[in-house]
Design an enzyme around this catalytic site. Structure first.
Site, mmCIF file in Angstrom:
data_model
loop_
_atom_site.group_PDB
_atom_site.id
_atom_site.type_symbol
_atom_site.label_atom_id
_atom_site.label_comp_id
_atom_site.label_asym_id
_atom_site.label_seq_id
_atom_site.Cartn_x
_atom_site.Cartn_y
_atom_site.Cartn_z
ATOM 1 C CG ASN A 9 53.340 51.451 58.401
ATOM 2 O OD1 ASN A 9 54.443 50.979 58.120
ATOM 3 N ND2 ASN A 9 52.821 51.390 59.615
ATOM 4 C CD1 TRP A 10 54.446 49.876 51.869
ATOM 5 C CD2 TRP A 10 56.500 49.214 51.233
ATOM 6 N NE1 TRP A 10 54.625 50.265 50.557
ATOM 7 C CE2 TRP A 10 55.878 49.878 50.143
ATOM 8 C CE3 TRP A 10 57.802 48.719 51.066
ATOM 9 C CZ2 TRP A 10 56.521 50.045 48.910
ATOM 10 C CZ3 TRP A 10 58.441 48.899 49.837
ATOM 11 C CH2 TRP A 10 57.805 49.545 48.774
ATOM 12 C CE LYS A 11 50.832 48.359 59.859
ATOM 13 N NZ LYS A 11 49.761 48.018 60.783
ATOM 14 C CG HIS A 98 52.617 52.222 63.961
ATOM 15 N ND1 HIS A 98 52.117 51.038 64.451
ATOM 16 C CD2 HIS A 98 51.903 52.506 62.841
ATOM 17 C CE1 HIS A 98 51.145 50.618 63.644
ATOM 18 N NE2 HIS A 98 50.991 51.486 62.666
ATOM 19 C CD GLU A 100 51.732 47.476 63.835
ATOM 20 O OE1 GLU A 100 52.716 47.664 63.087
ATOM 21 O OE2 GLU A 100 50.570 47.337 63.396
ATOM 22 C CD GLU A 169 47.968 54.212 62.107
ATOM 23 O OE1 GLU A 169 47.747 53.974 60.919
ATOM 24 O OE2 GLU A 169 48.875 53.651 62.755
ATOM 25 N N GLY A 175 44.612 46.587 61.184
ATOM 26 C CA GLY A 175 44.778 45.219 60.700
ATOM 27 C C GLY A 175 43.619 44.300 61.050
ATOM 28 C CB SER A 213 40.679 48.555 58.694
ATOM 29 O OG SER A 213 41.283 47.545 59.493
ATOM 30 N N GLY A 234 48.004 50.593 55.915
ATOM 31 C CA GLY A 234 48.818 49.397 56.110
ATOM 32 C C GLY A 234 48.591 48.403 54.986
ATOM 33 N N GLY A 235 47.768 47.402 55.254
ATOM 34 C CA GLY A 235 47.575 46.298 54.314
ATOM 35 C C GLY A 235 47.271 46.725 52.886
#
Ligand code: 13P
Length: 252
Positions: A9-11, A98, A100, A169, A175, A213, A234-235
Site C-alpha cells: 500500500n503505497w499510500k 483502510h 486512514e 491492521e 506506521g 509495521s 506500507g512503508g
C-alpha cells in the site's frame, strides 16, 4: 495450498520517476525472491498513477490495486473514482475501509460495506481493512471491533463474501514500528476466520492479511501463523529490497 498475497500500500507516496525505479527494482528481483515457489504480489497505488503502473507491471505477474473506490456507481460525485473506472486500468484489488480512510474521512462500517459491494460488482476484489485502535485494545474490545467491522461487509455482500480479501491492521501498529506479535495477530485472524466460517462454506479460501509495521525482519514469523495468509505492507513496500524480502518470506 492457498497462495499467500503480499500487497504493497503505497499510500500517498510516489512520483512518475520514483514509481519507475521502485517497480523496476521489484521486477528485477522477483524471480529470485520467489525462488521457484509462488506468492501473489500486488501494489495498491495512488489513482493518479494507475495508468503508469499498469504499463510498468505488464507481463510481470504483479497485480495492480487501488486504495479506495466510490460507493456510488457514477454521476455528480466530484473527486470520486468509480469501480468501473478502476476496471478500465485492469485493477484487480481495491483497499476499502483502510483505517486512514475511516479516521480522516469519516468512513463508517456501512460506507465501507457499500464500497466493497461496488468493487465486487465490477469484478474487483476488495481488500477489506479492519482493526482496533490502542484505546479499543486496552479496553479489551479488539474482538468486538473487528467483528463489527467485518459483519457490516458480510451483511451487505451476502453470498459474495468468499470473494473478498480481509486485512487485519491494528491501528496502533500502522506506521509506528510497533507490530502485533505473531501470536496476537494469529488470535485475531482466528476470530475473523471463525466469523467467515459462520457466513460461508468457503471461508478457508479467503485470504486474511496482516498489516501494521510488517517488514523484512518480522515478515517470516508473522507469515508462518496458520491464519495469516499474507501481508498488507506500507512503508516497507516503498523499498524494493524490503518488499522483495517479504515476498520471499511468503513464497510457498
Ligand atoms: P506500515 O506497514 O507502514 O505500518 O503501514 C501498514 C498499512 O497501513 C498498510 O495498509
Amino acid at each position: 495450498m492457498k497462495q499467500k498475497l503480499i500487497a504493497g500500500n503505497w499510500k500517498m507516496n510516489g512520483s512518475l520517476a520514483a514509481n519507475e525505479v521502485l517497480l523496476q527494482g521489484v521486477q528485477q528481483g522477483l524471480a529470485q525472491a520467489l525462488n521457484g515457489k509462488q506468492a501473489q504480489v500486488a501494489v495498491c497505488v495512488p489513482v493518479a498513477y494507475l495508468s503508469q503502473v499498469q504499463q510498468l507491471v505488464k507481463g510481470s505477474g504483479i497485480e495492480v490495486g487501488a486504495q479506495d473506490v466510490s460507493a456510488q456507481e457514477q454521476g455528480a460525485y466530484t473527486g470520486e473514482t468509480s469501480a468501473a473506472m478502476l476496471k478500465d486500468f485492469a485493477v484487480r484489488y481495491c483497499l476499502v475501509g483502510h483505517s486512514e480512510r475511516r479516521q480522516y474521512h469519516g468512513e463508517t462500517d456501512e460506507h465501507v460495506a457499500a464500497k466493497a459491494q461496488r468493487a465486487l460488482s465490477s469484478g474487483i476484489t476488495p481488500i477489506v481493512c479492519v482493526g482496533e485502535t490502542l484505546a479499543e485494545r486496552d479496553a479489551g474490545k479488539t474482538e468486538e471491533v473487528v467483528k463489527r467491522q467485518l459483519a457490516a461487509v458480510i451483511h451487505t455482500n451476502g453470498h459474495c463474501i468468499s470473494e473478498i480479501v480481509v486485512a487485519y491492521e491494528p491501528v496502533w501498529a500502522i506506521g509506528t514500528g510497533k507490530t502485533a506479535s505473531p501470536e496476537e495477530a494469529q488470535a485475531v485472524h482466528a476470530v475473523l476466520r471463525a466469523q467467515l466460517h459462520a457466513a460461508t462454506e468457503h471461508a478457508d479460501r479467503v485470504q486474511i492479511l496482516y498489516g501494521g509495521s510488517m517488514n523484512a525482519a518480522n515478515a517470516a514469523q508473522l507469515l508462518s501463523q496458520p491464519d495469516i495468509d499474507g501481508g498488507l505492507i506500507g512503508g516497507a513496500a516503498l523499498k524494493s529490497a524490503d518488499f522483495l524480502t517479504i515476498i520471499a518470506a511468503a513464497a510457498r
